[in-house]
Design a protein around this motif. Structure first.
Motif, short mmCIF file in Angstrom:
data_model
loop_
_atom_site.label_atom_id
_atom_site.label_comp_id
_atom_site.label_asym_id
_atom_site.label_seq_id
_atom_site.Cartn_x
_atom_site.Cartn_y
_atom_site.Cartn_z
N LEU A 16 0.82 -1.21 0.00
CA LEU A 16 0.00 0.00 0.00
C LEU A 16 0.85 1.26 0.00
CD1 LEU A 16 -2.79 -1.02 2.55
CD2 LEU A 16 -2.81 -1.14 0.04
N ARG B 129 -2.16 -5.28 1.34
CA ARG B 129 -3.56 -5.71 1.25
C ARG B 129 -3.57 -7.10 0.63
NH1 ARG B 129 -5.16 -1.92 -1.60
NH2 ARG B 129 -5.09 -2.94 -3.65
N THR C 206 -5.87 -6.37 5.61
CA THR C 206 -4.60 -5.65 5.55
C THR C 206 -3.72 -6.12 6.70
OG1 THR C 206 -5.46 -3.81 6.88
CG2 THR C 206 -5.60 -3.59 4.47
N PRO D 103 -11.23 -9.31 2.08
CA PRO D 103 -10.04 -8.45 1.96
C PRO D 103 -9.52 -8.09 3.36
CG PRO D 103 -12.03 -7.19 1.48
CD PRO D 103 -12.45 -8.62 1.63
#
Length: 206
Positions: free
Chosen positions: A68, A92, A102, A100
């Motif tokens: 990211l 991610r 992170t 999804p």
């Protein structure tokens, strides 16, 4: 000191000979016990870590993650230290359930954002390390084996010291003293000083 070499020495106390036999026994048994303990500890640790590696292999999966942001640059690009250095960067990725997520993973210095990297994802959907390798299993098992061997050696030294202390407390008082009467007593041996005064001369021959 070998105990049988001094068994006829009148100045060698019974406790000294007994302590010598104890030391000899420990000298012969401690290495054998150390080897047995090292083998047992290494085998148990190896089986434990192999089972752990198998469990990790079934619950951890490779996945693709995307950076990211850019990874920091190393102060000395191209150096050996830069090639070994890794910086934590937010990425991610998708967990095993398709959601999804992170997280943070280590990447080489200067890796730009949007770069795809391979990560390990655990059963709970969080980033984790790879399963244990055969080399890591062997290294950890050897570490436990060495610790077990050292523990046996330390116990052997402690047992020898304890036995020596007990024998010193139980040894009888000496009944004699060295020549002159000023030294410590000698157990079981009476040593007297020669008479003081001028030595007598032998009678003259006629």
């Amino acid at each position: 000191m070998l105990p049988w070499r001094h068994r006829h020495n009148p100045l060698c106390r019974r406790t000294d000979r007994l302590q010598g036999w104890i030391a000899l026994g420990l000298l012969l048994t401690v290495p054998l016990l150390g080897l047995l303990a090292a083998f047992a500890a290494g085998d148990a640790a190896g089986r434990h870590y192999r089972a752990t590696a198998e469990r990790q292999a079934h619950t951890r999966h490779h996945s693709t993650a995307v950076l990211l942001r850019d990874a920091p640059r190393h102060p000395e690009p191209g150096s050996d230290e830069a090639r070994r250095t890794r910086y934590p960067v937010e990425v991610r990725f998708t967990d095993p359930h398709g959601r999804p997520r992170t997280g943070m993973t280590d990447v080489p210095p200067g890796t730009p954002a949007d770069t795809a990297v391979r990560v390990w994802v655990g059963a709970d959907g969080t980033l984790t390390g790879p399963p244990l390798t055969g080399e890591e299993i062997h290294s950890r098992a050897m570490g436990w084996a060495v610790l077990a061997s050292l523990a046996v050696a330390l116990l052997g030294l402690a047992a020898h010291g304890t036995a020596a202390a007990v024998l010193r407390r139980r040894q009888p008082r000496g009944v004699g003293r060295p020549l002159g009467g000023d030294g410590p007593p000698v157990d079981g041996v009476t040593v007297t000083a020669p008479p003081r005064g001028r030595p007598t001369r032998p009678p003259a021959r006629s």
